[in-house]
Each structure stands twice: as C-alpha cells, then as structure tokens.
Motif scaffolding. Structure first.
Motif, mmCIF file in Angstrom:
data_model
loop_
_atom_site.group_PDB
_atom_site.id
_atom_site.type_symbol
_atom_site.label_atom_id
_atom_site.label_comp_id
_atom_site.label_asym_id
_atom_site.label_seq_id
_atom_site.Cartn_x
_atom_site.Cartn_y
_atom_site.Cartn_z
ATOM 1 N N LYS A 1 -42.306 1.949 -18.484
ATOM 2 C CA LYS A 1 -40.938 1.337 -18.452
ATOM 3 C C LYS A 1 -39.698 1.946 -18.993
ATOM 4 O O LYS A 1 -38.963 1.835 -19.960
ATOM 5 C CB LYS A 1 -41.315 0.260 -19.200
ATOM 6 C CG LYS A 1 -42.520 -0.905 -19.058
ATOM 7 C CD LYS A 1 -42.599 -1.816 -19.867
ATOM 8 C CE LYS A 1 -43.904 -2.827 -19.521
ATOM 9 N NZ LYS A 1 -44.045 -3.942 -20.507
ATOM 10 N N GLY A 2 -39.427 3.353 -18.358
ATOM 11 C CA GLY A 2 -38.506 4.127 -18.572
ATOM 12 C C GLY A 2 -38.648 5.240 -19.690
ATOM 13 O O GLY A 2 -38.264 5.010 -20.693
ATOM 14 N N VAL A 3 -39.832 6.110 -19.480
ATOM 15 C CA VAL A 3 -39.872 7.230 -20.622
ATOM 16 C C VAL A 3 -39.014 8.409 -20.166
ATOM 17 O O VAL A 3 -38.777 8.735 -18.992
ATOM 18 C CB VAL A 3 -41.645 7.592 -20.232
ATOM 19 C CG1 VAL A 3 -41.762 8.641 -21.253
ATOM 20 C CG2 VAL A 3 -42.229 6.317 -20.467
ATOM 21 N N ASN A 4 -38.655 8.707 -21.337
ATOM 22 C CA ASN A 4 -37.809 10.172 -21.389
ATOM 23 C C ASN A 4 -38.345 10.987 -22.350
ATOM 24 O O ASN A 4 -38.663 10.482 -23.732
ATOM 25 C CB ASN A 4 -36.436 9.738 -21.698
ATOM 26 C CG ASN A 4 -35.617 8.954 -20.634
ATOM 27 O OD1 ASN A 4 -35.193 9.526 -19.782
ATOM 28 N ND2 ASN A 4 -35.622 7.847 -20.994
ATOM 29 N N PHE A 5 -38.568 12.286 -22.207
ATOM 30 C CA PHE A 5 -39.128 13.278 -23.050
ATOM 31 C C PHE A 5 -39.008 14.736 -22.393
ATOM 32 O O PHE A 5 -39.267 14.611 -21.251
ATOM 33 C CB PHE A 5 -40.403 12.761 -23.882
ATOM 34 C CG PHE A 5 -41.786 13.266 -22.950
ATOM 35 C CD1 PHE A 5 -42.401 14.380 -23.224
ATOM 36 C CD2 PHE A 5 -42.202 12.395 -21.900
ATOM 37 C CE1 PHE A 5 -43.675 14.868 -22.661
ATOM 38 C CE2 PHE A 5 -43.293 12.572 -21.223
ATOM 39 C CZ PHE A 5 -43.889 13.881 -21.606
ATOM 40 N N LYS A 6 -38.981 15.686 -23.508
ATOM 41 C CA LYS A 6 -38.988 16.963 -22.851
ATOM 42 C C LYS A 6 -40.147 17.756 -23.521
ATOM 43 O O LYS A 6 -40.669 17.473 -24.623
ATOM 44 C CB LYS A 6 -37.833 17.773 -23.186
ATOM 45 C CG LYS A 6 -36.601 17.108 -22.447
ATOM 46 C CD LYS A 6 -35.330 17.621 -22.860
ATOM 47 C CE LYS A 6 -34.205 17.451 -21.984
ATOM 48 N NZ LYS A 6 -32.839 17.909 -22.551
#
Length: 278
Positions: free
Chosen positions: A18-23
């Motif tokens: 549901k809208g994952v953000n990471f680096k």
C-alpha cells in the motif's frame, strides 16, 4: 543500489502493498521482518519483478525496471533481473541434476557461459558454501540445509550485485538452520548488498545494518537493529517483537515489574534521551 517509490501491489481486490518507499545502499544489509501476510515476500518479489507492481517504481543501480510512461519491456526486465540473485523458501533445484549441474544451468542458459567456464564458477561457489564434496550428489541425496546452500551457490554463480533472501530457512528443520545462516553471515561480512526477509530475530539483529518492520502492506518502522529491537517507537512493532521473543508471556496479564527484562526495557521507550546514539 535499489530504490522503491510508492509501490503498490494488488491481487484482484486484495491490496497487499500500500505505497511502500525505501532505498538500499550498496553494501547495505537490510532485513525485513513482520507478521505473516504483511507483504514482506510480495515486496521482495517486486524488487526483481517476479511480481509486477500494480503501480509505483523500482530502480536498480539507477535503472528503472519499467520507466514512467513506458510499456513493460520483457528483455529489459530480464537484463536487470540477472543482476539480482534470489534465494527462496523452497530450494527449487532440478531433481534430475546433480548439485554442480544445478549451479551450472543458469550460467549457461542466461549468462551464455561455456560448459567449462560454468563448471569452474560452480565449483568456486560450491566450495564457498562448503559443498564441493557433494557436487555430484542429486538433491534427493542432500539434506534440506545442503539443498538450500546449493541454491545459494546457484544464485551467487550468476555473480549478482544484490542478493534477496525470502525466508531462506523457514522450510528447514531447526538443526539445519544454522548452516544456512552461517553462509549468509559470511556473505554479509564480505560486503554483499542483501535484502533479507526472515523470522530469525537474533540473526536480523546481528547481521542487519537496518531493519524494516512491515505490517498490513506498509512499512511501520525502520531503523538500526539495536534501536528497533530494544527501543521500538511504534506500539505495533513492540507488540510484534515481544510476541516473537516471548510467546509464553503473551498468554497472561503482567504488571511492568513482572515482564521479561527486554519487555520491561521497552516500556521505558518514552524516556530514552534525545541524544541516545541508538
């Protein structure tokens, strides 16, 4: 090394991510934990496009798997995927091939290596995982831990820039888990970029540079392992870690003085000094 932006994934009407953000930085070891059904494995499979995201973007070393406003290009996706090794819960070895033949197969088919070159590389990585003396054995002649180490050697033989591990020990008997985790620790010590989904909390704390806790398709919390495991900020994270580490303690009602030590420490979360290096 990897950049994920607003990643969503649904199966029919069931939204998993549901809208994952990471680096993930080069050489970093990122460990993903969370309850079953939280989206961990789906996220991992989206990182190399074994699952195609419903929306959002994945970049590997600055390249999009699918660029914005462009159509899915199978050849481009296949090219990027070769830079990402993956080890699954199940070993997925070819039963009619020996260990060394399993490690050679993808090298010849995808990397287009000669048989001689593929064999040399296969021997190198089977030796690395401690199985050179079992290279002519078939999967049925190997233990579960040995089969998983062959699977790791197979992924390493493709010489990827990043390795993904999807609960690599979950299908193993408890006494075989250690031999696989030891191989993974060695890779971590050598500087391999790794994204690891696991239920092995001690391993996660020892090996991870950063731990991500997921629940219900979102990243709830992330941070340094020592900080996240011992001083989690989010109540959902605290509940999960306490349940995993002290399942017997979740069956009754306890005062703060009766809690296991690590659980009691986490009750002090609100009083951690702002200057704490954790």
């Amino acid at each position: 090394m990897i950049e994920v932006t607003e990643l969503h994934k649904s199966f029919g009407s069931n939204e998993i991510l549901k809208g994952v953000n990471f680096k993930v930085k080069r050489g970093e070891k990122v460990v993903i934990i969370g309850p079953s059904g939280s989206g961990k494995s789906t996220l991992l499979r989206c990182l190399n496009f074994l699952e195609t995201p419903s929306s959002g973007f994945v970049k590997v070393e600055g390249e999009y798997f699918v660029e914005p406003s462009k159509k899915y290009n199978e050849k481009h996706v296949a090219k990027l995927r070769t830079e990402i090794g993956m080890v699954f819960q199940r070993f997925n070895l070819f039963p009619t091939m020996t260990a060394i033949e399993n490690v050679m197969a993808a090298q010849m088919k995808i990397r287009k290596k000669s048989k001689e070159e593929a064999r040399k590389t296969a021997e190198k990585y089977l030796r690395k995982v401690g199985l050179i003396d079992r290279m002519n054995h078939y999967p049925s002649q190997l233990s579960g831990g040995q089969q998983q180490r062959v699977a790791i050697a197979r992924a390493l033989a493709m010489e990827p820039n990043v390795m993904l591990f999807d609960e690599a020990t979950s299908a193993l008997d408890p006494e075989l888990v250690g031999e696989v985790l030891n191989v993974m620790k060695e890779l971590a010590d050598e500087g391999m970029t790794m994204v690891i989904v696991t239920h092995e909390m001690k391993f996660a704390e020892e090996v991870g540079d950063r731990v991500i806790f997921m629940d219900k398709g979102v990243i709830v919390e992330e941070g340094h392992p020592k900080r996240l495991f011992h001083f989690p900020k989010h109540e959902r994270t605290r509940a999960f870690i306490n349940k995993v580490e002290h399942p017997e303690a979740m069956t009754g009602t306890y005062s703060n003085d009766e809690l296991p030590v690590s659980m009691g420490k986490r009750k002090e979360l609100g009083r951690i000094p702002a200057t704490s290096n954790l």
